[in-house]
Design a protein around this motif. Sequence first.
Motif, PDB file in Angstrom:
ATOM      1  N   MET A   1     -15.056  24.563   4.645  1.00  0.00           N
ATOM      2  CA  MET A   1     -14.962  25.206   3.329  1.00  0.00           C
ATOM      3  C   MET A   1     -14.528  26.655   3.485  1.00  0.00           C
ATOM      4  N   ALA A   2     -13.574  27.077   2.695  1.00  0.00           N
ATOM      5  CA  ALA A   2     -13.076  28.450   2.734  1.00  0.00           C
ATOM      6  C   ALA A   2     -13.789  29.307   1.688  1.00  0.00           C
ATOM      7  N   VAL A   3     -14.120  30.517   2.087  1.00  0.00           N
ATOM      8  CA  VAL A   3     -14.801  31.457   1.193  1.00  0.00           C
ATOM      9  C   VAL A   3     -14.129  32.814   1.308  1.00  0.00           C
ATOM     10  N   ASN A   4     -13.922  33.461   0.181  1.00  0.00           N
ATOM     11  CA  ASN A   4     -13.426  34.840   0.160  1.00  0.00           C
ATOM     12  C   ASN A   4     -14.546  35.754  -0.309  1.00  0.00           C
ATOM     13  N   LEU A   5     -14.767  36.821   0.447  1.00  0.00           N
ATOM     14  CA  LEU A   5     -15.803  37.799   0.119  1.00  0.00           C
ATOM     15  C   LEU A   5     -15.138  39.141  -0.114  1.00  0.00           C
ATOM     16  N   ILE A   6     -15.289  39.673  -1.319  1.00  0.00           N
ATOM     17  CA  ILE A   6     -14.616  40.916  -1.702  1.00  0.00           C
ATOM     18  C   ILE A   6     -15.647  42.037  -1.794  1.00  0.00           C
ATOM     19  N   TYR A   7     -15.447  43.074  -0.992  1.00  0.00           N
ATOM     20  CA  TYR A   7     -16.332  44.237  -0.980  1.00  0.00           C
ATOM     21  C   TYR A   7     -15.771  45.277  -1.955  1.00  0.00           C
ATOM     22  N   LEU A   8     -16.580  45.660  -2.926  1.00  0.00           N
ATOM     23  CA  LEU A   8     -16.152  46.610  -3.953  1.00  0.00           C
ATOM     24  C   LEU A   8     -16.875  47.932  -3.762  1.00  0.00           C
ATOM     25  N   ASP A   9     -16.204  49.012  -4.089  1.00  0.00           N
ATOM     26  CA  ASP A   9     -16.787  50.337  -3.905  1.00  0.00           C
ATOM     27  C   ASP A   9     -16.463  51.201  -5.117  1.00  0.00           C
ATOM     28  N   PHE A  10     -17.512  51.734  -5.754  1.00  0.00           N
ATOM     29  CA  PHE A  10     -17.309  52.651  -6.876  1.00  0.00           C
ATOM     30  C   PHE A  10     -16.937  54.031  -6.357  1.00  0.00           C
ATOM     31  N   SER A  11     -16.035  54.697  -7.036  1.00  0.00           N
ATOM     32  CA  SER A  11     -15.617  56.041  -6.653  1.00  0.00           C
ATOM     33  C   SER A  11     -16.628  57.067  -7.159  1.00  0.00           C
ATOM     34  N   LYS A  12     -17.224  57.809  -6.215  1.00  0.00           N
ATOM     35  CA  LYS A  12     -18.223  58.839  -6.556  1.00  0.00           C
ATOM     36  C   LYS A  12     -19.255  58.276  -7.530  1.00  0.00           C
ATOM     37  N   ALA A  13     -19.873  57.179  -7.123  1.00  0.00           N
ATOM     38  CA  ALA A  13     -20.711  56.395  -8.034  1.00  0.00           C
ATOM     39  C   ALA A  13     -21.795  57.213  -8.716  1.00  0.00           C
ATOM     40  N   PHE A  14     -22.609  57.917  -7.955  1.00  0.00           N
ATOM     41  CA  PHE A  14     -23.753  58.608  -8.553  1.00  0.00           C
ATOM     42  C   PHE A  14     -23.349  59.852  -9.337  1.00  0.00           C
ATOM     43  N   ASP A  15     -22.137  60.351  -9.086  1.00  0.00           N
ATOM     44  CA  ASP A  15     -21.693  61.551  -9.792  1.00  0.00           C
ATOM     45  C   ASP A  15     -20.989  61.228 -11.102  1.00  0.00           C
ATOM     46  N   THR A  16     -20.525  59.976 -11.264  1.00  0.00           N
ATOM     47  CA  THR A  16     -19.723  59.666 -12.448  1.00  0.00           C
ATOM     48  C   THR A  16     -20.409  58.680 -13.381  1.00  0.00           C
ATOM     49  N   VAL A  17     -21.725  58.561 -13.255  1.00  0.00           N
ATOM     50  CA  VAL A  17     -22.448  57.694 -14.188  1.00  0.00           C
ATOM     51  C   VAL A  17     -22.261  58.224 -15.599  1.00  0.00           C
ATOM     52  N   ILE A  18     -22.221  57.299 -16.570  1.00  0.00           N
ATOM     53  CA  ILE A  18     -22.038  57.646 -17.983  1.00  0.00           C
ATOM     54  C   ILE A  18     -22.961  58.790 -18.377  1.00  0.00           C
ATOM     55  N   PRO A  19     -22.580  59.641 -19.319  1.00  0.00           N
ATOM     56  CA  PRO A  19     -23.458  60.726 -19.785  1.00  0.00           C
ATOM     57  C   PRO A  19     -24.873  60.239 -20.076  1.00  0.00           C
ATOM     58  N   HIS A  20     -25.823  61.132 -19.843  1.00  0.00           N
ATOM     59  CA  HIS A  20     -27.233  60.761 -19.949  1.00  0.00           C
ATOM     60  C   HIS A  20     -27.587  60.156 -21.300  1.00  0.00           C
ATOM     61  N   GLY A  21     -26.952  60.651 -22.358  1.00  0.00           N
ATOM     62  CA  GLY A  21     -27.254  60.120 -23.681  1.00  0.00           C
ATOM     63  C   GLY A  21     -26.949  58.634 -23.781  1.00  0.00           C
ATOM     64  N   GLU A  22     -25.794  58.229 -23.246  1.00  0.00           N
ATOM     65  CA  GLU A  22     -25.418  56.820 -23.290  1.00  0.00           C
ATOM     66  C   GLU A  22     -26.271  55.975 -22.350  1.00  0.00           C
ATOM     67  N   LEU A  23     -26.654  56.558 -21.199  1.00  0.00           N
ATOM     68  CA  LEU A  23     -27.528  55.845 -20.274  1.00  0.00           C
ATOM     69  C   LEU A  23     -28.879  55.564 -20.925  1.00  0.00           C
ATOM     70  N   LEU A  24     -29.444  56.569 -21.590  1.00  0.00           N
ATOM     71  CA  LEU A  24     -30.732  56.398 -22.251  1.00  0.00           C
ATOM     72  C   LEU A  24     -30.629  55.410 -23.410  1.00  0.00           C
ATOM     73  N   ALA A  25     -29.488  55.443 -24.103  1.00  0.00           N
ATOM     74  CA  ALA A  25     -29.296  54.489 -25.193  1.00  0.00           C
ATOM     75  C   ALA A  25     -29.269  53.059 -24.667  1.00  0.00           C
ATOM     76  N   GLN A  26     -28.669  52.871 -23.494  1.00  0.00           N
ATOM     77  CA  GLN A  26     -28.622  51.536 -22.908  1.00  0.00           C
ATOM     78  C   GLN A  26     -30.015  51.088 -22.470  1.00  0.00           C
ATOM     79  N   LEU A  27     -30.802  52.018 -21.939  1.00  0.00           N
ATOM     80  CA  LEU A  27     -32.171  51.680 -21.548  1.00  0.00           C
ATOM     81  C   LEU A  27     -32.990  51.257 -22.756  1.00  0.00           C
ATOM     82  N   GLU A  28     -32.784  51.961 -23.865  1.00  0.00           N
ATOM     83  CA  GLU A  28     -33.496  51.604 -25.091  1.00  0.00           C
ATOM     84  C   GLU A  28     -33.073  50.220 -25.580  1.00  0.00           C
TER      85      GLU A  28
END
Length: 362
Positions: A1-28
């Motif tokens: 059986m053949a399997v493809n595994l794709i490794y993904l990487d976010f660019s500057k992940a922790f620095d480019t998270v959505i603005p805090h207001g939108e993050l808190l709205a999502q948590l709510e």
Amino acid sequence: MAVNLIYLDFSKAFDTVIPHGELLAQLEKMGINMKIEMCIRNWLKGRLQRVILKGELSGWREVTSGLPQGSVLGPILFNLFITDLGTKSGSVLIKFVDDTKLGGIANTERDQDIKLEDLDDLVNWSNSNRMKFNSEKCKVMHLGMNNKNFCCKLGTHHLEVTEEEKDLGVLFDHRKTMSCQCDIAVKKANAALGCNRQGISSRDKEVLVPLYKALVKPHLEYCVQFWCPMFKKDEFKLEQVQKRATRMIRGMENLSYERRLKELGLFSLTKRRLRGDMIVLYKYIRGINTREGEELFKLSTNVDTRTNRYKLAIGKFRLEIIRRFLTIRGVKFWNSLPRGAVEAKDISGFKTKLDKFMEGMV
């Protein structure tokens, strides 16, 4: 059986998270408790930063996006933020903070089309949430002898093919032998052992044994249930590190390895790996991961289960290398455990009875 595994990487992940207001709205929206949300809001609020360029300082500005790196809450909030990433994916998507992997069967062109659709869906999510993928660091690994090596694209970027990739500190290669990871573990452990030899003048066991357990052995056992050595030569390399460590101790130089282990209250690394396998199997079958265990293991119906009613069936496999996977290698020993051990009510009780059963092993 053949399997493809794709490794993904976010660019500057922790620095480019959505603005805090939108993050808190999502948590709510996710139903997070109001008091917990307030604590998170207060933790994010009031952070200031400024930059220096050619000796000139800017003024202080409030930080309105991103997550503090090195904190305990940072990875948790990041995971919550990307919880809806790949919800419509037809492939397997594994998310752990900014280390994300997409994998699935790649036997036919239809399988490949599903994977390309999933990648397009991930790109659309990243664009709408302003979390860009670093295309240069995203790679694909082709697994399986009959893999057709289909080309994968992330947006317009053709993903580079890789034969080995470090995943959460473990080097995984397309051959799945784990020999490379064994070499890395031995190299790091020997470096730490060398520091102990050169930096510590005492050769007393009261000094060297705790240092070995704290600084050397973790390199030999980090995530070892996944990369357990598959060849005798790799087992020998790992065991040699502990042999050298025990020989450093005063009074142990001329004793046999087995005698040194007994005198120091240590076990061979082989025994410790087997013990670790049994603890993991208990968690899958009787403990906290029983849902996953139902997919990985099947209770046996063809053997006498009077002594152990949790005996497992051993699946058929064509490749010898599969024998060394956790789902295969630990089953025989698990089936030999007494009823009292496998029916222990909790993990601590299981460990106690397991140690009693294994006390005759080196």
